[in-house]
Structure formats: structure tokens, C-alpha cells
Design an enzyme around this catalytic site. Structure first.
Site, PDB file in Angstrom:
ATOM      1  N   ARG A   1       0.856  -1.199   0.000  1.00  0.00           N
ATOM      2  CA  ARG A   1       0.000   0.000   0.000  1.00  0.00           C
ATOM      3  C   ARG A   1       0.887   1.243   0.000  1.00  0.00           C
ATOM      4  O   ARG A   1       1.639   1.490   0.927  1.00  0.00           O
ATOM      5  CB  ARG A   1      -0.932   0.036   1.216  1.00  0.00           C
TER       6      ARG A   1
ATOM      7  N   ASP B   1      -4.547   3.098  14.019  1.00  0.00           N
ATOM      8  CA  ASP B   1      -3.660   3.723  13.052  1.00  0.00           C
ATOM      9  C   ASP B   1      -4.169   5.128  12.775  1.00  0.00           C
ATOM     10  O   ASP B   1      -5.009   5.645  13.495  1.00  0.00           O
ATOM     11  CB  ASP B   1      -3.523   2.879  11.785  1.00  0.00           C
TER      12      ASP B   1
END
Length: 543
Positions: A169, A450
Site C-alpha cells: 500500500r 492507526d
């Protein structure tokens, strides 16, 4: 006369430290490729980011979103499809996600999952060391030379089974990498992450029976997907690789992208590996985009579950759209982590994971995410039971008919409470403090938090202050009240933390974000300069 590498590297500089190891991934040839990507695509990238600003101004004036009339023909055309699943991506029933530090890479690839999303984005703080060593760790992992020793413990890739398929990613279009400049400008973080991973590993991955696979985050329109598709084509042409070898799964984590799912798949169709429900970013972005609109105020974040109207509509539309186009519809993250020494609490947490995965499997998702290897067995059990085939693309969900009003239905039961305010403050502060220390993935209250979950906390606090929402206790959320609670929570957290912590700095930045006044587009952009230390520029031609 063909250009030489040195001529192509004029005005290309590296402002981060390299050594013999990291020069394996940032070589002179790789730098030429990065410079090509920047010079070819950066102006379009900046124009698309400006388009976001224009769109935000329209929403701030009270406009709502709808499906685009100019792309109606794409949505209504039943004949086009995305690419068939690539090798290693046919069955993705459980994907583990996490940052690209060496220990995580080994542990993730040793997990009993089908794929591993190696994350340069929300679970990584973008220090130069994290980004460049992350590239090196993946380079080594692909070549099965990532084993290492830490103290007395050895970390080795297992050899008794096929390892999970690797998916990288990259950072979103809005982020930059200031340690690599071209013609006086920092390169896009997206192009840096994609470019290094692709250039160094694409042929090796194909040789090993897979391909260069990516997750694409934070997109806000099909035009941003078109930009990625053009990047892919140029990259494949440059190294002599067949177009369509790259595959990309798009995270639908913005409310604007939810209205353009068909179009996003269409733009990437030869490279599409489907869409993913990036649930926490989606909640964050919905609040962000409609933060000025009092009709979009949400209650405590614990009340914003996947079954509330706007989230349920988003999931159903994503599954229907993906399966109609023959690509994967991936479920969201289970952020829980095991709770040691408390069997009852751990059992309750794991039951939440099971219920969430059961909801996804029954809805028609083709796979799901977990943040911890211990959750893989739970997710696998559920999907193995309810999805005996490699995926569920045959479940078309023709019963689903989602309108614009469904996607914008903010009828979410619940209230704003002081406990909810303090919880948001704790999560935001704790995450920001860790991020300022270079850590992008943080266990808080037995959840792996996160950047996305910190953004939800920050945006809710801003929204409540902006509209002076009354709490269940009868207190109005004013600027002064928000700052008072923030200082109380920052003091508590700072006193409990080891010396040298960064809660004071985190609180300073967070204060600017919870009063309903200034609003940074992203927390990570707000904090970026605090964790980067660009050195003196060194000409890339000297690599």
C-alpha cells in the site's frame, strides 16, 4: 540522441541518508525512474488535489453529493468488467495488514492468511528510515532473504507452506516525500512508494508466479483512479512488462469515492483487483467533508457501527458494484488484539471479531482484514464456513438498490457523552504521540489504532465544538470545554508515560484541531515536518 541517466538526473536530489544496503533499492536507475514518474504526472496530481479543495468549498456551502450525471453511461453499461483475478489473488479470504518493519514483514508472511498488505501509509510514520528500510525489507522478503536475528531471537520465513501473496500500500496522493526532490519539488509519496517497489520487484514477482500488486488509498474521484492507471501503463511500458500485469485494489475510504465506485473500477479495469471497505477512514472522511453541515453530526464513535444506515448502504453498494464487474469486494479491519491475563475480556473481544466477520461473509464480501495473526483463525473459520469457494463474486446482490439519500443517511442512534469526548482525546493524543516518535501503528485499549482511527477522533471533536453539540450530561461542547478536557487528558497520559515522551508536543498540535476553527486536511500532513529531518541535498547522479 538518447538521454543519459546523468542528464535525466539533473536537478534530482536525495536528502536522506543512504548506505550500501539501502542503495540496493534506491539505485541510480531507480532514481531515473522516479524522476520520470514525477515529471510526467506531478502537475496532474496537484491539479486533482486542487479539485478536492474546490469540491470542499461547494460542500461547505451546503451542497450534497449525488451520482455523476456525466458518467451515467458507465454505471448503466452491463457489458464491461474488471480484470479477472491475477495469480495469488483468486482467494483472499483473510488478509493481514501492518507496517513494513522487518519483524512485522516476517511475522505477517508467517501468518496463516492468504495475503499480506505491507503498509507504507496509515500504519507507518513516514520517517525516511521507515520508508527506505521498508522498501529494503520487502525487497529482501520477495527474494526470501529477510531472515534476521534480534537479540537471542531469530526471525525466519517458514518453509512448510506457500507464503501469503504480498500487496503493497503506497501513500495517498496528498502526501509528499521531501527526502527526494525533482526540479526543486518533493516527489509525491505515492509515486515514491509505488515507483521503488515496482521498479525493484516487478520482474522478480512475476518470475515467482505472482505480480506487482498494490492497495491504493484515500482517492476521492475516478479521475484520481485514471491518474493511477496512467502511472501503471507508463511504468509497465518503461520496464517492458505487459500492461495489465499490475493489479490494484482501491480502498473506498472517502464519501466522494463511494459515489464513483463503478467509475473507479472502470478507469482501472485492466488493472483492477477490486475495492475494499476502509471503514475508519470512510467515517473520518464523511465527517470531514460535511463538517460544516449540522445535519451530519455523529454521536460517540462507539455508536457508529457498520450497521448504521450510511455505513450499511456503503457496504451493500460496494459488494454489488464489485460483483457486477467481476472483481473482489473486500471487507474491513478487525482491529482487536488479544487481551492477555483476562480470559473473559479476551473472549468478549474475540466474539466481536467473529460477529463482524460473520456479518461480512453473509453480506457477500470476498475476504476480510485482520491486524493481528491471532485473529486469522477466527476470520478463516467464518469465511471457510460461509464461503466454501475462493470468493463470492457469483453473489450479485441484485436485491440491493442504493440511492444518494441512503449513502447520506446520518440517522445514527446515540449521544455525545463526556466519556466519548475523553476517549477521542485519549486515542488522538496517544496515536499522535507515538507517531511523533516514528511509530505509526499503536495498541490502545487492546485495539490496533492507526492514522484513520485517530482522524475519526480528531474530526468528531472538531465537529462537536464547531456546532456546540450538547452532551448527554447537559454540557455544551464549546471551544473552552474541549480545550479543558484535552489538557486534563494530556496531563494524565503524560504523567503515566516514560520520560522523554511527546505528549506535550502532541497536545500542542491537537489543540489546534479540536476547537471547531482550524482544520488540517490530514493529521499526518500537519505533523510531517516534526518527524522528518531532511539533510543536505546530494545529487542522485552520484549514486
Amino acid at each position: 540522441m538518447a538521454a543519459t541517466p546523468d542528464s535525466l538526473l539533473r536537478e534530482v536530489n536525495i536528502l536522506g541518508t543512504l548506505n550500501d544496503q539501502t542503495k540496493k533499492v534506491l539505485s541510480k536507475d531507480a532514481a531515473v525512474f522516479l524522476a520520470l514518474l514525477h515529471r510526467t504526472f506531478n502537475e496532474r496530481r496537484k491539479a486533482l488535489l486542487q479539485r478536492r479543495v474546490v469540491r470542499q468549498a461547494e460542500l461547505d456551502k451546503g451542497q450534497l453529493l449525488d451520482f455523476l450525471p456525466e458518467t451515467r453511461h458507465i454505471r448503466e453499461d452491463e457489458t464491461w468488467k474488471g480484470a479477472p483475478p491475477a495469480p495469488g489473488l483468486v482467494d483472499r479470504r483473510v488478509e493481514i495488514t501492518g507496517p513494513t518493519d522487518r519483524k512485522m514483514v516476517v511475522n505477517a508472511l508467517n501468518s496463516n492468511v492468504w495475503t499480506y498488505m505491507a503498509d507504507f501509509e496509515d500504519s507507518s510514520a513516514p520517517t525516511w528510515e521507515n520508508m527506505i528500510y521498508g522498501q529494503l525489507n520487502l525487497y529482501d522478503a520477495i527474494r526470501r532473504q529477510v531472515d534476521f536475528k534480534q537479540g537471542e531471537k531469530e526471525y525466519k520465513l517458514r518453509t512448510d507452506r506457500t507464503l501469503p501473496t504480498l500487496i503493497a500500500r503506497a501513500r495517498g496522493w496528498h502526501l509528499e516525500e521531501k527526502h527526494f526532490t525533482v526540479d526543486g519539488e518533493p516527489i509525491s509519496g505515492s509515486l515514491f512508494d509505488f515507483g521503488l517497489y515496482f521498479f525493484n520487484n516487478a520482474h522478480e514477482l512475476v518470475k515467482r508466479g505472482f505480480g506487482p500488486y498494490f492497495y491504493l488509498p484515500k482517492m476521492e474521484s475516478h479521475l484520481e483512479a485514471r491518474l493511477w492507471n496512467d502511472v501503471f501503463n507508463v511504468a509497465q511500458d518503461y520496464i517492458g512488462m505487459r500492461r495489465g500485469t499490475i493489479r490494484a485494489t482501491v480502498l473506498i475510504e472517502t464519501i466522494t469515492a463511494a459515489f464513483e465506485m463503478d467509475e473507479i473500477i472502470y478507469e482501472l479495469r485492466d488493472h483492477s483487483a477490486g475495492l475494499n471497505c476502509g471503514r475508519w477512514d470512510y467515517i473520518f472522511n464523511t465527517i470531514k467533508r460535511f463538517r460544516q453541515n449540522p445535519n451530519f453530526i455523529l454521536p460517540d464513535r462507539d455508536s457508529v457501527t457498520m450497521t448504521v444506515p450510511f455505513m450499511d448502504a456503503y457496504v451493500k453498494l460496494l459488494i454489488k458494484t464489485c460483483h457486477r464487474r467481476g472483481v473482489h469486494a473486500m471487507g474491513g479491519m478487525a482491529a482487536q488484539i488479544p487481551i492477555k491475563n483476562d480470559t473473559a475480556a479476551n473472549d468478549a473481544a474475540m466474539e466481536k471479531v467473529r460477529a463482524d466477520k460473520l456479518r461480512e461473509a453473509r453480506a457477500g464480501h470476498d475476504g476480510t482484514w485482520v491486524a493481528h495473526p491471532a485473529l486469522a483463525a477466527i476470520a478463516s473459520d467464518v469465511f471457510n464456513q460461509y464461503m466454501p469457494t475462493p470468493n463470492q463474486m457469483h453473489i450479485r446482490r441484485d436485491d440491493v438498490h442504493i440511492t444518494a439519500n441512503d449513502l447520506l443517511n446520518m440517522n445514527v442512534p446515540g449521544k455525545v457523552t463526556e466519556a466519548g469526548i475523553r476517549k477521542n482525546l485519549d486515542i488522538g493524543l496517544a496515536y499522535m504521540e507515538a507517531w511523533l516518535r516514528g511509530v505509526g501503528c499503536v495498541p490502545i485499549n487492546y485495539l490496533m489504532e492507526d492514522a484513520a482511527t485517530a482522524e475519526v477522533s480528531r474530526s468528531q471533536l472538531w465537529q462537536w465544538s464547531r456546532h456546540q453539540v450538547p452532551t448527554a450530561e447537559g454540557k455544551k461542547v464549546t471551544k473552552e470545554y474541549a480545550l479543558q478536557l484535552l489538557r486534563e487528558q494530556a496531563k494524565k497520559l503524560g504523567e503515566k508515560a516514560p520520560k522523554g515522551n511527546k505528549f506535550g508536543l502532541a497536545a500542542k498540535y491537537f489543540e489546534s484541531q479540536v476547537t471547531g476553527e482550524d482544520y488540517a486536511e490530514f493529521l499526518t500532513s500537519l505533523l510531517y515536518n516534526e518527524i522528518t529531518n531532511a539533510g543536505s541535498p546530494v545529487a542522485a547522479a552520484k549514486l
